[in-house]
Design a protein around this motif. Structure first.
Motif, PDB file in Angstrom:
ATOM      1  N   GLY A   1       0.808  -1.217   0.000  1.00 24.07           N
ATOM      2  CA  GLY A   1       0.000   0.000   0.000  1.00 24.07           C
ATOM      3  C   GLY A   1       0.833   1.255   0.000  1.00 24.07           C
ATOM      4  N   VAL A   2       1.886   1.264   0.788  1.00 24.12           N
ATOM      5  CA  VAL A   2       2.753   2.445   0.838  1.00 24.12           C
ATOM      6  C   VAL A   2       3.453   2.653  -0.499  1.00 24.12           C
ATOM      7  N   THR A   3       3.923   1.565  -1.113  1.00 24.80           N
ATOM      8  CA  THR A   3       4.574   1.685  -2.418  1.00 24.80           C
ATOM      9  C   THR A   3       3.622   2.289  -3.443  1.00 24.80           C
ATOM     10  N   ALA A   4       2.399   1.794  -3.500  1.00 26.10           N
ATOM     11  CA  ALA A   4       1.422   2.322  -4.447  1.00 26.10           C
ATOM     12  C   ALA A   4       1.063   3.762  -4.121  1.00 26.10           C
ATOM     13  N   GLY A   5       0.956   4.073  -2.832  1.00 23.53           N
ATOM     14  CA  GLY A   5       0.621   5.436  -2.444  1.00 23.53           C
ATOM     15  C   GLY A   5       1.688   6.438  -2.831  1.00 23.53           C
ATOM     16  N   LEU A   6       2.940   6.049  -2.686  1.00 26.02           N
ATOM     17  CA  LEU A   6       4.026   6.969  -3.023  1.00 26.02           C
ATOM     18  C   LEU A   6       4.183   7.146  -4.528  1.00 26.02           C
ATOM     19  N   VAL A   7       3.827   6.130  -5.302  1.00 19.66           N
ATOM     20  CA  VAL A   7       3.826   6.288  -6.764  1.00 19.66           C
ATOM     21  C   VAL A   7       2.795   7.333  -7.167  1.00 19.66           C
ATOM     22  N   ALA A   8       1.617   7.259  -6.560  1.00 18.84           N
ATOM     23  CA  ALA A   8       0.547   8.194  -6.907  1.00 18.84           C
ATOM     24  C   ALA A   8       0.713   9.552  -6.245  1.00 18.84           C
ATOM     25  N   HIS A   9       1.380   9.597  -5.080  1.00 16.13           N
ATOM     26  CA  HIS A   9       1.479  10.832  -4.299  1.00 16.13           C
ATOM     27  C   HIS A   9       2.893  10.954  -3.723  1.00 16.13           C
ATOM     28  N   PRO A  10       3.870  11.226  -4.586  1.00 16.69           N
ATOM     29  CA  PRO A  10       5.275  11.206  -4.144  1.00 16.69           C
ATOM     30  C   PRO A  10       5.632  12.277  -3.129  1.00 16.69           C
ATOM     31  N   ALA A  11       4.815  13.321  -2.993  1.00 21.64           N
ATOM     32  CA  ALA A  11       5.122  14.379  -2.027  1.00 21.64           C
ATOM     33  C   ALA A  11       4.596  14.069  -0.630  1.00 21.64           C
ATOM     34  N   ALA A  12       3.905  12.949  -0.463  1.00 21.98           N
ATOM     35  CA  ALA A  12       3.324  12.621   0.842  1.00 21.98           C
ATOM     36  C   ALA A  12       4.416  12.420   1.885  1.00 21.98           C
ATOM     37  N   GLU A  13       4.125  12.837   3.104  1.00 20.53           N
ATOM     38  CA  GLU A  13       5.044  12.658   4.233  1.00 20.53           C
ATOM     39  C   GLU A  13       4.491  11.746   5.309  1.00 20.53           C
ATOM     40  N   VAL A  14       3.203  11.463   5.234  1.00 23.26           N
ATOM     41  CA  VAL A  14       2.536  10.669   6.271  1.00 23.26           C
ATOM     42  C   VAL A  14       1.635   9.638   5.599  1.00 23.26           C
ATOM     43  N   VAL A  15       1.580   8.439   6.195  1.00 23.20           N
ATOM     44  CA  VAL A  15       0.599   7.438   5.800  1.00 23.20           C
ATOM     45  C   VAL A  15      -0.264   7.120   7.013  1.00 23.20           C
ATOM     46  N   VAL A  16      -1.568   7.071   6.791  1.00 21.14           N
ATOM     47  CA  VAL A  16      -2.516   6.644   7.819  1.00 21.14           C
ATOM     48  C   VAL A  16      -2.934   5.218   7.487  1.00 21.14           C
ATOM     49  N   LEU A  17      -2.700   4.301   8.416  1.00 18.37           N
ATOM     50  CA  LEU A  17      -3.066   2.903   8.216  1.00 18.37           C
ATOM     51  C   LEU A  17      -4.392   2.602   8.904  1.00 18.37           C
ATOM     52  N   LEU A  18      -5.287   1.934   8.184  1.00 14.47           N
ATOM     53  CA  LEU A  18      -6.576   1.517   8.720  1.00 14.47           C
ATOM     54  C   LEU A  18      -6.836   0.085   8.300  1.00 14.47           C
ATOM     55  N   ALA A  19      -7.485  -0.681   9.171  1.00 19.62           N
ATOM     56  CA  ALA A  19      -7.926  -2.019   8.819  1.00 19.62           C
ATOM     57  C   ALA A  19      -9.299  -1.933   8.165  1.00 19.62           C
ATOM     58  N   GLY A  20      -9.504  -2.670   7.114  1.00 23.17           N
ATOM     59  CA  GLY A  20     -10.745  -2.585   6.354  1.00 23.17           C
ATOM     60  C   GLY A  20     -11.961  -3.125   7.066  1.00 23.17           C
ATOM     61  N   ASP A  21     -11.767  -3.780   8.233  1.00 19.68           N
ATOM     62  CA  ASP A  21     -12.916  -4.294   8.982  1.00 19.68           C
ATOM     63  C   ASP A  21     -13.307  -3.382  10.141  1.00 19.68           C
ATOM     64  N   GLN A  22     -12.864  -2.119  10.095  1.00 16.72           N
ATOM     65  CA  GLN A  22     -13.171  -1.130  11.130  1.00 16.72           C
ATOM     66  C   GLN A  22     -14.209  -0.147  10.579  1.00 16.72           C
ATOM     67  N   PRO A  23     -15.497  -0.391  10.781  1.00 16.73           N
ATOM     68  CA  PRO A  23     -16.494   0.437  10.094  1.00 16.73           C
ATOM     69  C   PRO A  23     -16.503   1.902  10.508  1.00 16.73           C
ATOM     70  N   PHE A  24     -16.011   2.231  11.705  1.00 15.90           N
ATOM     71  CA  PHE A  24     -16.116   3.609  12.196  1.00 15.90           C
ATOM     72  C   PHE A  24     -14.756   4.280  12.384  1.00 15.90           C
ATOM     73  N   ALA A  25     -13.696   3.655  11.901  1.00 16.58           N
ATOM     74  CA  ALA A  25     -12.353   4.174  12.152  1.00 16.58           C
ATOM     75  C   ALA A  25     -12.033   5.435  11.360  1.00 16.58           C
ATOM     76  N   GLY A  26     -12.733   5.663  10.262  1.00 26.05           N
ATOM     77  CA  GLY A  26     -12.424   6.820   9.426  1.00 26.05           C
ATOM     78  C   GLY A  26     -12.549   8.141  10.153  1.00 26.05           C
ATOM     79  N   VAL A  27     -13.394   8.200  11.185  1.00 29.10           N
ATOM     80  CA  VAL A  27     -13.589   9.459  11.903  1.00 29.10           C
ATOM     81  C   VAL A  27     -12.342   9.871  12.673  1.00 29.10           C
ATOM     82  N   ALA A  28     -11.383   8.955  12.869  1.00 27.39           N
ATOM     83  CA  ALA A  28     -10.174   9.264  13.638  1.00 27.39           C
ATOM     84  C   ALA A  28      -9.031   9.780  12.779  1.00 27.39           C
ATOM     85  N   VAL A  29      -9.181   9.764  11.464  1.00 27.25           N
ATOM     86  CA  VAL A  29      -8.054  10.090  10.581  1.00 27.25           C
ATOM     87  C   VAL A  29      -7.510  11.495  10.842  1.00 27.25           C
ATOM     88  N   ASP A  30      -8.376  12.485  10.878  1.00 29.84           N
ATOM     89  CA  ASP A  30      -7.909  13.863  11.068  1.00 29.84           C
ATOM     90  C   ASP A  30      -7.232  14.033  12.426  1.00 29.84           C
TER      91      ASP A  30
END
Length: 203
Positions: A79-108
């Motif tokens: 995921g990080v490799t693909a993310g950096l190809v698409a967004h090479p200026a990124a400095e941070v990666v947020v990792l989430l498990a796909g079975d966490q239905p409410f985790a997106g609210v914590a990203v910010d």
């Protein structure tokens, strides 16, 4: 302080043995699949999903670890490799498990916690039981990229965190919930309907 540029990596494609091998991310939680709920709450950040491609209602980059089912660290590396190809200026990666239905609210909040202290390498969420959640966390790419090279297959995701300077972000029980079994799914459905989750066994 403005958080540094970031992308989100969502890990899917596990075996879900405790739920009979079904795709946990497709389970219905009050009218929406688990993964759709998660991605709807992530917001405008670019997203990479590691797992079999499907329609998730928004634009994401899809990738897989090679070979598949190599474990969460291998999936994170892909995921990080693909993310950096698409967004090479990124400095941070947020990792989430796909079975966490409410985790997106914590990203910010995770990004903000990381941005508040230049000495911190990662901000990890912690539910009411106090346990750090490496798959509900924001990481500085400069601190973890080398850990995602070489043979990462079969290694636990805690290897990513070992030795990092971290800060914990307390989150609600529902935010940290991952749907591993039938009881978790029932709890997720109650929370989605705005019902009381009942007693918290972690307290």
């Amino acid at each position: 302080m403005t958080p540094p540029p970031a992308f989100v990596v969502v890990l899917t494609g596990g075996t879900a043995r405790r739920l009979g091998g079904v795709d946990k991310t497709a389970l219905d939680v009050d009218g929406r699949p688990v993964l759709h709920r998660l991605l709807d709450d992530v917001g405008p950040l670019p997203v990479v999903v590691v797992g079999p491609a499907q329609d998730v209602g928004r634009d994401v980059v899809w990738t897989r670890e090679d070979p598949p089912l190599g474990g969460p660290l291998a999936a994170t590396a892909a995921g990080v490799t693909a993310g950096l190809v698409a967004h090479p200026a990124a400095e941070v990666v947020v990792l989430l498990a796909g079975d966490q239905p409410f985790a997106g609210v914590a990203v910010d909040a995770l990004r903000d916690a990381l941005a508040c202290d230049d000495e911190v390498d990662a901000a990890l969420a912690a539910g009411p039981d106090g346990r750090a959640q490496p798959l509900l966390a924001a990481y500085r790419l400069a601190a973890v990229r080398e850990r995602l090279t070489g043979d990462v297959h079969g290694r636990p995701v805690r290897d990513l965190v070992r030795g990092l300077r971290t800060v914990l972000l307390p989150v609600a029980r529902g935010t940290a919930l991952d749907v591993d079994d039938a009881a978790d799914l029932a709890l997720a459905r109650r929370l989605a309907r705005g019902l009381s989750p009942g007693p918290d066994p972690t307290r």
